[in-house]
Design an enzyme around this catalytic site. Sequence first.
Site, PDB file in Angstrom:
ATOM      1  N   ARG A 247      22.895  12.670  17.826  1.00 11.02           N
ATOM      2  CA  ARG A 247      23.187  14.140  18.225  1.00 11.02           C
ATOM      3  C   ARG A 247      24.688  14.224  17.543  1.00 11.02           C
ATOM      4  NH1 ARG A 247      22.495  18.259  23.095  1.00 11.02           N
ATOM      5  NH2 ARG A 247      20.475  18.131  22.112  1.00 11.02           N
TER       6      ARG A 247
ATOM      7  N   HIS B 147      16.719  20.661  15.194  1.00  9.93           N
ATOM      8  CA  HIS B 147      16.424  20.107  16.521  1.00  9.93           C
ATOM      9  C   HIS B 147      14.937  19.494  16.707  1.00  9.93           C
ATOM     10  CE1 HIS B 147      17.156  18.853  20.612  1.00  9.93           C
ATOM     11  NE2 HIS B 147      17.360  20.026  21.169  1.00  9.93           N
TER      12      HIS B 147
ATOM     13  N   GLN C 111      13.135  18.743  20.120  1.00  5.96           N
ATOM     14  CA  GLN C 111      12.801  19.739  20.894  1.00  5.96           C
ATOM     15  C   GLN C 111      11.377  20.236  20.845  1.00  5.96           C
ATOM     16  OE1 GLN C 111      14.876  21.334  23.611  1.00  5.96           O
ATOM     17  NE2 GLN C 111      12.788  22.390  24.014  1.00  5.96           N
TER      18      GLN C 111
ATOM     19  N   ASP D  73      16.961  31.211  22.526  1.00  5.21           N
ATOM     20  CA  ASP D  73      18.006  29.892  22.801  1.00  5.21           C
ATOM     21  C   ASP D  73      19.277  30.646  22.807  1.00  5.21           C
ATOM     22  OD1 ASP D  73      19.538  27.876  22.462  1.00  5.21           O
ATOM     23  OD2 ASP D  73      19.328  27.714  20.265  1.00  5.21           O
TER      24      ASP D  73
ATOM     25  N   CYS E 160      14.658  26.304  25.189  1.00  2.00           N
ATOM     26  CA  CYS E 160      15.036  25.040  24.988  1.00  2.00           C
ATOM     27  C   CYS E 160      16.227  24.554  26.123  1.00  2.00           C
ATOM     28  CB  CYS E 160      15.517  24.590  23.675  1.00  2.00           C
ATOM     29  SG  CYS E 160      16.994  25.650  23.102  1.00  2.00           S
TER      30      CYS E 160
ATOM     31  N   ARG F 146      10.424  16.910  27.349  1.00  5.43           N
ATOM     32  CA  ARG F 146      11.594  16.107  26.840  1.00  5.43           C
ATOM     33  C   ARG F 146      11.354  14.803  26.527  1.00  5.43           C
ATOM     34  NH1 ARG F 146      15.801  18.404  24.285  1.00  5.43           N
ATOM     35  NH2 ARG F 146      15.508  17.101  23.051  1.00  5.43           N
TER      36      ARG F 146
HETATM   37  N1   CP Z   1      17.369  21.386  24.727  1.00 10.36           N
HETATM   38  C1   CP Z   1      18.314  20.640  24.798  1.00 10.36           C
HETATM   39  O1   CP Z   1      18.434  19.763  23.853  1.00 10.36           O
HETATM   40  O2   CP Z   1      19.206  20.309  25.689  1.00 10.36           O
HETATM   41  P1   CP Z   1      20.665  19.498  25.897  1.00 10.36           P
HETATM   42  O3   CP Z   1      21.538  20.174  25.085  1.00 10.36           O
HETATM   43  O4   CP Z   1      21.118  19.491  27.355  1.00 10.36           O
HETATM   44  O5   CP Z   1      20.147  18.214  25.425  1.00 10.36           O
HETATM   45  N1  NVA Z   2      21.323  26.093  19.548  1.00  5.76           N
HETATM   46  C1  NVA Z   2      21.856  25.198  20.570  1.00  5.76           C
HETATM   47  C2  NVA Z   2      20.725  24.313  21.227  1.00  5.76           C
HETATM   48  C3  NVA Z   2      20.995  23.556  22.240  1.00  5.76           C
HETATM   49  C4  NVA Z   2      19.820  22.703  22.919  1.00  5.76           C
HETATM   50  C5  NVA Z   2      22.926  24.530  20.025  1.00  5.76           C
HETATM   51  O1  NVA Z   2      22.735  23.875  19.126  1.00  5.76           O
HETATM   52  O2  NVA Z   2      23.846  24.319  21.249  1.00  5.76           O
END
Ligand code: CP
Ligand code: NVA
Length: 314
Positions: free
Chosen positions: A100, A127, A130, A224, A265, A293
């Site tokens: 990530r 993502h 997700q 989101d 999410c 997840r």
């Molecule tokens: N939905 C999601 O990716 O959550 P986190 O940022 O907590 O991993």
């Molecule tokens: N759009 C958000 C998603 C978090 C799971 C971010 O990138 O922070």
Amino acid sequence: MKDLLRTQDLSRDDVELLLDTAAQFAENPLRSRTALSNKSVAIYMTKPSTRTRLSSETAVAHLGGTPIFIRGDELQLGRGETIADTARIISGYCSALIIRTFAQSDVNELGANATIPVINALTDDDHPTQLLADWLTIRENFGKDITGRKFVYLGDGNNMSHAWLIMGAIMGAHVVAATPTGKWAPNPEVVATAQKIAAQSGGKIEVTDDPEAASKDASVLYTDVWMSMGDSENDRAEKVLALSPFAVTENLIALSNDDSIFMHCLPAHRGEEVAASVIDGPRSVIWREAYHRRTTIQSLLFHLINGDLKGAKH
Ligand code: CP
Ligand code: NVA
């Protein structure tokens, strides 16, 4: 297919296989408890995470492997070691790398230089993991026949909106992104890719700035956070103002189908992108979605490491 770098790397068959296996992992988390015996999976994150980190670590553990979590500031990468060298080193110790970070190009470079599978666990642009959890949750609610159903994302035209459009296109669905025009609209290149995929899959892609029209007769209302990780705080006031008509409120729910569900999410900000009464109300499936997840990352690790996925060129 070695890596999952972008949502569009998956074919419809890959997604079907991943969801079928994930459904089995939901019933019996330990059904492949030796698949990763004596193997390790590196999980490297330069952004915070609750769900993705914990579901990745537990998925590896349920497959009999050892997760190795590495924070962004813990590798020599931060002190100038190259991405390519880091990829080669991790490939010597681990069976997969879950990453990530901010730039999609960094994830692509890791994938190109690692000999092990590299999985995108969120970038500024996408993502993919997700969306596997989201589509398993959608399938549990509506079954496999999604004819006549409309799947609507409301809010920021960000990484989640991109993944939503692309996965919907792969699944042959009618997907809509309702976002402000301009600065916070989805990337036009991603929209074009989604339209290209939909032309082959029988799906339909729509982008609109009208949240009411989008929500009318929808089966799913998805949202989101308005401020993503890495977004500039300087933009907050302007962005919140632009996004406020896209908040998922009882008014939008009332326009949707009688059997519609609300998805997110997470993390969520009640009173911003979604009303508390919606996210905590009877149509919300967020806890099951979050649970998946783990089941879907478990399935993805299982099949990617096995070499079962064919991939797609979009
Ligand atoms: N939905 C999601 O990716 O959550 P986190 O940022 O907590 O991993
Ligand atoms: N759009 C958000 C998603 C978090 C799971 C971010 O990138 O922070």
